[in-house]
Design an enzyme around this catalytic site. Structure first.
Site, mmCIF file in Angstrom:
data_model
loop_
_atom_site.group_PDB
_atom_site.id
_atom_site.type_symbol
_atom_site.label_atom_id
_atom_site.label_comp_id
_atom_site.label_asym_id
_atom_site.label_seq_id
_atom_site.Cartn_x
_atom_site.Cartn_y
_atom_site.Cartn_z
ATOM 1 N N ASP A 181 12.852 -28.916 50.107
ATOM 2 C CA ASP A 181 11.481 -29.412 50.039
ATOM 3 C C ASP A 181 10.680 -28.114 50.161
ATOM 4 O O ASP A 181 10.842 -26.990 50.969
ATOM 5 C CB ASP A 181 11.162 -30.051 51.271
ATOM 6 C CG ASP A 181 9.544 -30.502 51.444
ATOM 7 O OD1 ASP A 181 8.653 -30.021 50.532
ATOM 8 O OD2 ASP A 181 9.302 -31.528 52.119
ATOM 9 N N SER B 136 4.479 -36.078 55.820
ATOM 10 C CA SER B 136 3.870 -34.480 55.248
ATOM 11 C C SER B 136 2.657 -34.183 56.266
ATOM 12 O O SER B 136 2.755 -33.925 57.342
ATOM 13 C CB SER B 136 3.509 -34.804 53.678
ATOM 14 O OG SER B 136 3.046 -33.588 53.293
ATOM 15 N N HIS C 254 10.376 -32.856 48.535
ATOM 16 C CA HIS C 254 9.499 -33.370 49.369
ATOM 17 C C HIS C 254 9.501 -34.929 49.454
ATOM 18 O O HIS C 254 9.124 -35.469 50.294
ATOM 19 C CB HIS C 254 8.107 -32.623 49.219
ATOM 20 C CG HIS C 254 7.099 -33.103 49.865
ATOM 21 N ND1 HIS C 254 7.023 -32.577 51.246
ATOM 22 C CD2 HIS C 254 5.822 -33.493 49.813
ATOM 23 C CE1 HIS C 254 6.039 -32.884 51.779
ATOM 24 N NE2 HIS C 254 5.124 -33.586 51.138
#
Length: 706
Positions: A641, A556, A676
């Site tokens: 995501d 991320s 995600h």
């Protein structure tokens, strides 16, 4: 302090011209297109891969599928290794297991897992000898879906109803469902397209939930009365400021519903009496620039954790519940520059403050009746302590989980009166795990500006510091998120193969206090990347590893870190694993319609501002890809995501394929049905991790490629 965890203009299809082109390593063809050209702050910008953002374009999904096929082909020779790693990881886990029961009123609530089942089973029993009641079997509910996650799970105060938020595609668009725990049937109340956050009122009929704006920013709290249509639901709180995220929760005391709204630099909290859910919210303190605060209560008074009045590392104030306005705030824990206050747990008779000094978390206990206090100490040089939910309000017991790089998660009940702790459960590690075989170290690397940066590491004994050990260096370094040195049995599939596992506690987190965070964001963001590089160089110079055996990993915003360090120092790392990497920074920050963008102008900068754009451009991973050699790269992502859209890593990989001059492996692995966090089932997650580790081992040990 509440931290929001992260992670653009559609070209008309008539402007897109596609042609198949050959690329390095016989990789999947990259479509050649007419570039997207725009002007920003007087500079002409060209984006050759903008088309990959258009999921409806008929060439985009086939291109991603071709990348997946290429990845599968180039990793085919590791299939046996992947399977061996998967079996090793699984063999260390007690598949049929039980969490420590948590008392809520007359019931003990717990989760359990069963061998062969991917998801937990939520259960309870009345008292220690009561019969088990399964209140929610996630395996049964997930049947027929490839993805299933819960964004909320709240039992009503009378314990008769269960409200859950369900997402079945990974996009974090949740549906509210309510189950009657007496009959086992779901009610007709179903409300779609919600975000995280649920709270029950005391009447057991009213639920507070949240919706988002078009950019998936939590912006509004609603009140729903069971049995009524959603069209009759009432908006209780709405924040139209795109820099702020809204949240809703019920206090431990049960007296209040908290409605909070916060940006990365400011916030405010409103309260609704839980036994009067129709009442108008009451404001604790109006938002002020650069002032944050969080609120909890002990029933008759509020405790406010705030950085107001220059308390950068936060102080704790108290105020009477009858009038908690700032004029009535008095110090409860005064500000101390050397101690960072992370949060407060308030109970009927006790307050427990989580605070950090020297990079480690400690617990400070105060008895409200007498004001007497003491601290809770922990034995190891590097560890993590995580307070449990502790739902009971009137109790002398405080539950927390203790862990370290060699100590499995250990659940304790701490007696606030006697200062004694009782170990309730230590996660079993099957297969003969012996912590005595391993060493944990806490090192301090000196960054280029003289700052001392902590590194936590673990390895199998003995260690000869001759540079021959492979080492996996992990970091995050954003949003003020503190990365604790915690245990993972999975990790030992690398450690037992000779790897050292290390965590660089770089600036951008809050390991060393709020200044650590402030020095790793906005116009200081490059400290995050340089800290990581300087930690890596320190480990090489100290003989823990060498560049040809050093692997970097982050996900991320930590994936942005991976993109930056591969541009700054590609020679320092043999391989890099970038998970759901936030690498298309500037283009994303230009488009406020994308989830998370607007509020993150206070985290990364606003590229419409010339000075902030100029600084972002010096490190943004996608913009800084050059014609040069790069490390071997594994890039993972998920098609659904909503935090770091699939096109960010896809564009980055496409640009790398076109420009990099080396023959090192470059792989994109796209999960076509997740969000995600990747796969939702525990077995699928283990397969994903086995794939990552197989890539790392294959690269470092130099197994032959076909």
């Amino acid at each position: 302090m509440s931290f929001r965890f992260p992670r653009w203009l559609i070209l008309p299809s008539s402007l897109l011209v596609f042609a198949s082109v050959a690329t390095a390593q016989d990789a999947p063809p990259v479509a050649a297109i007419v570039p997207k050209v725009d002007t920003l702050n007087g500079e002409v910008r060209v984006d050759n891969y903008f088309y990959l953002r258009d999921r409806q374009n008929p060439l985009v999904i086939p291109y991603i599928e071709a990348e997946n096929a290429y990845t599968e082909s180039r990793m085919a020779h590791t299939q046996d290794l992947q399977e061996k790693l998967y079996k090793e990881m699984l063999a260390r886990i007690k598949e049929t297991d039980l969490s420590v029961p948590e008392r809520r009123g007359p019931y003990l609530y717990y989760t359990r897992t069963e061998q062969g089942k991917s998801y937990p089973i939520f259960s309870r029993r009345r008292g220690s000898k009561g019969a088990e009641q399964v209140i929610f079997d996630q395996n049964a509910e997930a049947a027929g879906t490839s993805f299933y996650q819960l964004g909320g799970f709240q039992v009503s105060p009378d314990h008769n109803l269960l409200a859950v938020l369900v997402d079945t595609n990974g996009h974090e668009d949740f549906e509210l469902q309510v189950k009657d725990l007496r009959s086992g049937q779901f009610l007709e109340d179903r409300i779609p397209r919600l975000t995280f956050g649920l709270a029950w009122a005391s009447d057991n009929r009213t639920i507070f939930y949240m919706t988002t704006d078009s950019a998936k920013r939590g912006d509004q709290v609603w009140r729903h009365r069971l049995g009524t249509p959603p069209s009759e639901d009432v908006s209780v709180y709405h924040d139209s400021d795109v820099l702020f995220n809204v949240s809703v929760s019920r206090s431990r005391s049960g007296r209040y519903i908290y409605l909070s709204s916060g940006s990365f630099t400011s916030g405010e909290t409103w309260v609704v009496a839980a036994d009067h859910p129709d009442a108008a919210p009451r404001l604790i303190a109006a938002r002020q620039p650069d002032v944050e605060y969080d609120v909890t209560d002990s029933g008759d008074r509020f405790f406010i954790t705030t950085n107001g009045n220059g308390a950068r590392n936060f102080a704790v104030m108290q105020a009477p519940a009858a009038d908690p306005s700032p004029a009535n705030w008095t110090p409860f824990i005064p500000y101390r520059d050397s101690v960072f206050v992370e949060g407060v747990d308030a109970f009927k008779d006790w307050v427990v403050v989580s605070q950090r000094s020297g990079g480690l978390r400690r617990l400070q206990v105060t008895r409200l009746r007498t004001g007497a206090g003491h601290s809770v100490s922990f034995p190891e040089a590097a560890y993590g302590v995580f307070p449990a939910e502790n739902p009971e309000f009137d109790t002398p017991l405080y539950r927390f989980t203790y862990t370290s790089l060699v100590t499995p998660n250990s659940v304790y009940d701490y007696n606030l009166m006697t200062h004694t702790r009782r170990l309730l459960k230590r996660d079993p590690v099957l297969g003969g795990y012996d912590p005595a075989k391993y060493t944990v170290e806490r090192l301090m690397a000196t960054a280029r500006d003289g700052t001392r940066v902590p590194i936590s590491l673990v390895y199998r004994k003995p260690l000869v510091r001759n540079g021959k050990r492979p080492l996996l260096l992990y970091a995050y370094g954003s949003y003020g998120a503190t990365i604790e040195p915690t245990f993972s049995s999975i990790r030992f599939s690398l450690i037992d193969r000779g790897f050292t596992y290390a965590i660089a506690h770089i600036r951008g987190g809050q390991e060393m206090g709020r200044q650590w965070y402030d020095d790793g964001k906005m116009m200081h963001k490059k400290n995050t990347f340089f800290d990581f590089i300087d930690c890596a160089e320190y480990l090489v110079q100290a003989g823990y590893t060498s560049p040809d055996r050093l692997v970097a990993n982050g996900g991320s915003a930590g994936g942005l870190l991976m993109g930056a360090i591969t541009n700054f120092r590609p020679d320092l790392f043999h391989a890099v694993v970038a998970d759901v990497p936030f690498v298309d920074l500037i283009n994303t920050m230009l488009d406020a319609s994308i989830p998370l963008t607007a509020q993150e102008w206070l985290q990364w900068g606003n590229p419409y501002k010339a000075d902030e754009y100029a600084y972002m451009k010096t490190y943004a991973p996608y913009e800084n890809v050059e014609s040069k050699a790069y490390p071997a790269l594994l890039v993972t992502s998920s098609l659904n995501d909503s935090r770091v859209p699939y096109w960010e890593p896809t564009k980055w990989v496409a640009k790398l394929r076109a420009l990099k001059t080396d023959d090192h492996l470059l792989l994109l692995k796209m999960n076509m049905g997740a969000g995600h966090g990747g796969s939702s089932g525990r077995y699928d997650r283990l397969h994903d991790q086995a794939f990552r580790y197989a890539f790392i081992i294959d690269q470092v040990q130099g197994a032959p490629s076909p």
